[in-house]
Design a protein around this motif. Structure first.
Motif, short mmCIF file in Angstrom:
data_model
loop_
_atom_site.label_atom_id
_atom_site.label_comp_id
_atom_site.label_asym_id
_atom_site.label_seq_id
_atom_site.Cartn_x
_atom_site.Cartn_y
_atom_site.Cartn_z
N ALA A 151 38.97 33.76 43.39
CA ALA A 151 39.33 33.99 41.99
C ALA A 151 38.33 34.70 41.18
CB ALA A 151 39.79 32.54 41.21
N TYR A 152 36.90 34.20 41.44
CA TYR A 152 35.98 34.76 40.85
C TYR A 152 35.57 36.31 41.09
CZ TYR A 152 31.14 35.92 39.25
OH TYR A 152 30.10 36.48 38.92
N ASP A 153 35.99 36.83 42.40
CA ASP A 153 35.88 38.02 42.75
C ASP A 153 37.08 38.91 41.87
OD1 ASP A 153 33.94 37.58 44.61
OD2 ASP A 153 35.48 37.78 46.40
N VAL A 154 38.07 38.58 41.89
CA VAL A 154 39.01 39.02 40.89
C VAL A 154 38.36 39.32 39.40
CG1 VAL A 154 41.36 38.84 39.81
CG2 VAL A 154 41.32 38.41 42.47
N TYR A 155 38.19 38.25 39.06
CA TYR A 155 37.38 38.07 37.59
C TYR A 155 36.40 39.48 37.58
CZ TYR A 155 34.07 36.62 34.19
OH TYR A 155 33.05 36.44 33.04
N VAL A 156 35.42 39.55 38.40
CA VAL A 156 34.47 40.60 38.56
C VAL A 156 35.15 41.97 38.65
CG1 VAL A 156 32.47 41.47 39.69
CG2 VAL A 156 32.65 38.94 39.35
N ASP A 157 35.99 42.03 39.41
CA ASP A 157 36.56 43.50 39.84
C ASP A 157 37.10 43.90 38.55
OD1 ASP A 157 35.60 43.31 42.51
OD2 ASP A 157 37.40 42.69 43.34
N ARG A 158 37.78 43.00 37.69
CA ARG A 158 38.68 43.55 36.69
C ARG A 158 37.66 43.94 35.61
NH1 ARG A 158 43.72 40.71 37.63
NH2 ARG A 158 44.27 41.37 39.75
N LEU A 159 36.56 43.06 35.35
CA LEU A 159 35.90 43.42 34.22
C LEU A 159 34.92 44.82 34.48
CD1 LEU A 159 34.34 39.90 33.17
CD2 LEU A 159 35.87 41.37 31.86
N GLU A 160 34.57 44.74 35.70
CA GLU A 160 33.84 46.12 36.46
C GLU A 160 34.65 47.17 36.19
OE1 GLU A 160 32.38 45.08 39.99
OE2 GLU A 160 30.44 44.19 39.20
N ALA A 161 35.87 47.21 36.48
CA ALA A 161 36.74 48.31 36.21
C ALA A 161 36.91 48.86 34.82
CB ALA A 161 38.10 47.94 37.03
N MET A 162 36.74 47.89 33.83
CA MET A 162 36.75 48.23 32.50
C MET A 162 35.44 48.56 31.99
SD MET A 162 39.68 45.55 30.94
CE MET A 162 39.13 44.14 31.73
N GLY A 163 34.48 48.66 32.89
CA GLY A 163 33.15 48.82 32.24
C GLY A 163 32.46 47.73 31.65
N VAL A 164 32.88 46.31 31.91
CA VAL A 164 32.29 45.40 31.40
C VAL A 164 31.40 44.58 32.34
CG1 VAL A 164 32.97 43.05 29.89
CG2 VAL A 164 34.30 45.07 29.83
N ASN A 165 30.09 44.15 31.87
CA ASN A 165 29.37 43.54 32.62
C ASN A 165 29.89 42.01 32.96
OD1 ASN A 165 27.26 41.96 34.09
ND2 ASN A 165 25.50 42.63 32.45
N PRO A 166 30.08 41.42 33.97
CA PRO A 166 30.69 39.99 34.21
C PRO A 166 29.83 38.96 34.06
CG PRO A 166 30.48 41.10 36.38
CD PRO A 166 30.00 42.16 35.50
N LYS A 167 28.43 39.27 34.13
CA LYS A 167 27.47 38.30 34.30
C LYS A 167 27.02 37.45 33.48
CE LYS A 167 25.44 40.45 38.62
NZ LYS A 167 24.30 41.00 39.16
N PRO A 168 26.96 38.15 32.16
CA PRO A 168 26.55 37.03 31.06
C PRO A 168 27.74 36.46 30.58
CG PRO A 168 26.02 39.34 30.49
CD PRO A 168 26.70 39.39 31.67
N VAL A 169 27.24 35.08 30.14
CA VAL A 169 28.53 34.13 30.02
C VAL A 169 28.47 34.05 28.50
CG1 VAL A 169 29.06 31.74 30.20
CG2 VAL A 169 28.05 32.67 31.93
N CYS A 170 30.00 34.19 28.14
CA CYS A 170 30.28 34.10 26.52
C CYS A 170 30.36 32.86 26.20
CB CYS A 170 31.11 35.26 26.39
SG CYS A 170 30.96 36.72 26.85
#
Length: 204
Positions: free
Chosen positions: A185-204
């Motif tokens: 699930a986390y890998d999907v989250y990361v892949d989707r954000l990176e595909a949109m040019g968004v850094n997945p690491k900082p927690v909002c």
């Protein structure tokens, strides 16, 4: 190991992943950046159907308490998917629960159900926040109730897990299976954000 130790192992071993899946970026990732009610409902529909699609065949093969828990989870998610489908004509990409496909046997099925419920609880909290922000308290309340349902499902799944784990080796297998569901699930989250040019690491 017991159920408390199992939950601790899964949550401690995936603390970062679960934290980020519970961040405000999760819905942004799953809607493909289209953060509106239509796409959010499409996320609900897609994730609910994905879970039901896995639980139904497991329930057919399982016995006793586990079969009952899986059947109840499948029925509830199928109903949730139908309700969400009535609210939207949009569609979104799935894949968040593909890790469930790697679960084999009763210990892994029960563990996978627990893990999927933990992940879904993180998303449920974001759904409540989204609809509060949309000034839709009725729908927000509906998803708060979903959180209660997920809590009950987790406890039922843990009770079933305890009945199918006969020794320490099976508990370890269950922990590994649950971790795999969270990681996928986390890998999907990361892949989707990176595909949109968004850094997945900082927690909002």
């Amino acid at each position: 190991m017991d159920t408390a130790g199992f939950v601790e192992a899964v949550e401690d071993g995936n603390r970062t992943e679960l934290s980020r899946l519970g961040s405000s970026k999760s819905l942004y990732a799953l809607t493909g950046g289209e953060l509106d009610a239509d796409h959010v409902y499409a996320v609900v529909e897609t994730l609910a159907n994905a879970q039901a699609d896995r639980y139904e065949p497991w329930a057919d093969e399982a016995d006793g308490e586990l079969a009952d828990v899986l059947t109840a989870a499948a029925d509830a998610e199928r109903e949730r998917a139908a309700d969400a489908a009535g609210e939207t004509d949009e569609s979104v990409e799935g894949g968040l629960f593909d890790g469930l496909d790697d679960c084999e046997g009763t210990a892994e099925w029960a563990a996978g159900l627990v893990a999927a419920t933990i992940v879904t609880k993180k998303l449920q909290e974001q759904l409540v926040g989204f609809f509060v922000g949309q000034a839709d308290p009725t729908t927000a309340s509906t998803f708060r109730s979903y959180g209660d349902e997920l809590g009950e499902r987790r406890e039922a799944a843990l009770a079933a897990l305890e009945t199918v784990c006969a020794d320490e080796s099976e508990w370890e297998t269950a922990v590994d299976a649950a971790g795999g569901v969270v990681t996928a699930a986390y890998d999907v989250y990361v892949d989707r954000l990176e595909a949109m040019g968004v850094n997945p690491k900082p927690v909002c």
